[in-house]
Design an enzyme around this catalytic site. Structure first.
Site, PDB file in Angstrom:
ATOM      1  N   HIS A  62       0.830  -1.215   0.000  1.00 18.69           N
ATOM      2  CA  HIS A  62       0.000   0.000   0.000  1.00 18.69           C
ATOM      3  C   HIS A  62       0.864   1.265   0.000  1.00 18.69           C
ATOM      4  O   HIS A  62       0.412   2.325   0.440  1.00 18.69           O
ATOM      5  CB  HIS A  62      -0.950   0.027   1.211  1.00 18.69           C
ATOM      6  CG  HIS A  62      -1.747  -1.215   1.394  1.00 18.69           C
ATOM      7  ND1 HIS A  62      -2.898  -1.487   0.694  1.00 18.69           N
ATOM      8  CD2 HIS A  62      -1.529  -2.300   2.191  1.00 18.69           C
ATOM      9  CE1 HIS A  62      -3.377  -2.664   1.056  1.00 18.69           C
ATOM     10  NE2 HIS A  62      -2.553  -3.191   1.956  1.00 18.69           N
ATOM     11  N   SER A  93      14.704  21.745 -15.032  1.00 13.51           N
ATOM     12  CA  SER A  93      13.553  22.639 -15.155  1.00 13.51           C
ATOM     13  C   SER A  93      13.983  23.924 -15.847  1.00 13.51           C
ATOM     14  O   SER A  93      15.115  24.389 -15.687  1.00 13.51           O
ATOM     15  CB  SER A  93      12.994  22.952 -13.764  1.00 13.51           C
ATOM     16  OG  SER A  93      12.105  24.052 -13.820  1.00 13.51           O
ATOM     17  N   LYS A 120      15.894  21.435  -9.744  1.00 12.26           N
ATOM     18  CA  LYS A 120      15.118  20.253 -10.120  1.00 12.26           C
ATOM     19  C   LYS A 120      15.839  19.391 -11.147  1.00 12.26           C
ATOM     20  O   LYS A 120      16.520  19.871 -12.033  1.00 12.26           O
ATOM     21  CB  LYS A 120      13.741  20.651 -10.678  1.00 12.26           C
ATOM     22  CG  LYS A 120      12.810  21.213  -9.605  1.00 12.26           C
ATOM     23  CD  LYS A 120      11.443  21.514 -10.182  1.00 12.26           C
ATOM     24  CE  LYS A 120      10.598  20.265 -10.233  1.00 12.26           C
ATOM     25  NZ  LYS A 120      10.240  19.827 -11.535  1.00 12.26           N
ATOM     26  N   GLU A 136       8.981   8.950 -16.822  1.00  7.30           N
ATOM     27  CA  GLU A 136       7.620   9.451 -16.993  1.00  7.30           C
ATOM     28  C   GLU A 136       7.103   9.169 -18.404  1.00  7.30           C
ATOM     29  O   GLU A 136       5.923   8.842 -18.597  1.00  7.30           O
ATOM     30  CB  GLU A 136       7.586  10.948 -16.705  1.00  7.30           C
ATOM     31  CG  GLU A 136       7.830  11.276 -15.241  1.00  7.30           C
ATOM     32  CD  GLU A 136       7.972  12.762 -14.970  1.00  7.30           C
ATOM     33  OE1 GLU A 136       7.915  13.145 -13.797  1.00  7.30           O
ATOM     34  OE2 GLU A 136       8.151  13.540 -15.924  1.00  7.30           O
TER      35      GLU A 136
END
Length: 463
Positions: free
Chosen positions: A161, A282, A288, A295
């Protein structure tokens, strides 16, 4: 607005009328030119068989052979000019062959149809993709094995979970994906074996009256045997559907791993660092580092799933034998294959380049009362408590640790004995995360010794 301008607006490039519309909807050369190598291989095998059977002359067969090699060379070098008016790859090749060798080109199509020709070409192409997938999966598995071997004893949290459950080893987690991708590999091989039958010679749907030798062409093209029913040979697309099914399951595994890499590389987890080759920065936030490759793998999987559903919908209502609907089979499979191969290669690259943050993994493994199950097992083993009662005692100890804002190993023996008097100092031997993983020695368990055994076994299998 005049009628003519309205027609121009609504018709767009089809304003010339029905002929332009029909040519556009009927033509497949825009995508099936990818079958060129397979189409020419099938034609070479067919021509050689026709000559061997005395159906065409040896001189015509030789002219066809040389001419097809010329056409293939032109296609490979980009000199070939594809024509939409000629509809598909088969007619484009045959028309150019006639320009190259003249009259003998007209004898190539003896004893076959475009129906069995396209079925053969498509099977050959899908078979090539399955071979490529086999190589890609093996490469990914080897990259995972290298990570597993390096981190056989590194501890990290195991989750259920997405909550901390029990400590596991990095190697064990990597090996879980080796097992998943090994099943994908099995499915690839299984699908290849099942689809490796030749439709060539089934002709339009009923076979042919020419004395062809379908076993000869099947062998020449690397098929195990000819398909036994001519109707089935031109109608079947389950080989393409099975390819998409296999690709979909494998893509799902890739997507699950991609999701974990996205989570693990976040600032909140810091479990892994992905290389700059598979990350981007970024445009406005210099701190970042985005896991874009992971992705994009996660996103591209939807195209593979979509292709699977789309081809099912094309095929579900078609009577035997061939219908033009089946022209819509290729774009879906082409797109799915491209994205599957790309996802496999990208994942292999990420796995090969990524660096585990071992201290962060161990710190996370030690948090969240991850050794609670070890404590419950110890109570059963050492004090004779029934597991359900041991579970209750452990829950009480977890509650005490929560109130004290500490982890289980940080409780004192006295504090533990206040919950259950039979607890001894030996309990601390099982509460450390390294002790926990080392104790999980059952077959398939997370113990470093088991992980190393599995790594060695798979390295031998993969070579």
């Amino acid at each position: 607005m005049s009628d003519s301008s309205s027609n121009q607006m609504w018709g767009g490039r089809f304003a010339a009328g029905p002929d332009a519309i029909m040519e556009a909807i009927n033509a497949s050369i825009g995508f099936d030119q990818r079958l060129a190598a397979q189409d020419i291989a099938g034609s070479r095998a067919h021509a050689a068989m026709l000559a061997a059977q005395g159906i065409i002359s040896d001189s015509d067969a030789e002219a066809i052979r040389k001419g097809l090699l010329t056409v293939l060379s032109e296609i490979e070098t980009g000199e070939f000019r594809f024509s939409t008016a000629l509809e598909d790859i088969h007619m484009n090749v045959e028309a150019r062959l006639k320009e190259v060798i003249g009259a003998p080109a007209g004898r190539l199509h003896t004893g076959r149809s475009r129906n069995d020709q396209v079925a053969t070409d498509f099977r050959l192409w899908v078979r090539d993709q399955l071979d490529a997938a086999e190589s890609g999966l093996q490469a990914l598995m080897r990259a995972l094995l290298a990570q597993a071997e390096a981190g056989a004893a590194w501890v990290m949290p195991g989750f259920t979970h997405l909550q901390t459950a029990q400590p596991v080893t990095w190697g064990h987690h990597m090996m879980a994906y080796v097992e998943m991708f090994s099943r994908d590999l099995d499915r690839v091989r299984d699908a290849r074996a099942r689809m490796n039958q030749s439709p060539l010679g089934a002709a339009a749907l009923a076979g042919t009256g020419f004395a062809i030798d379908r076993h000869m062409t099947a062998e020449a093209l690397g098929f195990d045997r000819p398909m036994a029913n001519s109707l089935d040979a031109v109608s079947a697309r389950d080989f393409a559907l099975e390819f998409l099914g296999v690709a979909s399951i494998s893509a799902m595994h890739l997507s699950r791993f991609a999701e974990e890499l996205v989570i693990w590389s976040s600032a909140q987890f810091r479990f892994v660092t992905l290389s700059d080759r598979f990350s981007t920065g970024s445009s406005i936030m210099p701190q970042k580092k985005n896991p874009d490759a992971a992705e994009l793998i996660r996103a591209k999987i939807g195209r593979i799933f979509g292709a699977n559903v789309a081809l099912m919908m094309v095929m579900k209502g078609l009577p035997l034998a061939y219908s033009k609907d089946m022209q819509e089979d290729k774009e879906q499979v082409f797109d799915a294959a491209d994205n599957w191969m790309l996802a496999l290669a990208a994942m292999e690259g990420m796995v090969g380049d990524m660096t585990a943050n071992v201290p962060a993994l161990e710190a996370a493994a030690s948090a969240g009362f991850s050794t609670a199950t070890d404590l419950a097992d110890w109570l059963v083993r050492e004090t004779g408590l029934p597991f359900r009662e041991a579970h209750h005692v452990t829950g009480a100890l977890v509650g005490l640790a929560e109130r004290k804002d500490c982890d289980l190993p940080e409780l004192t023996l006295a504090e533990m004995q206040q919950v259950h008097g039979a607890i001894t100092r030996d309990v601390f031997d099982v509460l450390g995360v390294h002790n926990s993983v080392a104790s999980r020695t059952s077959y398939g368990g997370t113990a470093p010794a088991r992980v190393r055994e599995q790594v060695a076994a798979w390295k031998e299998v993969l070579g």
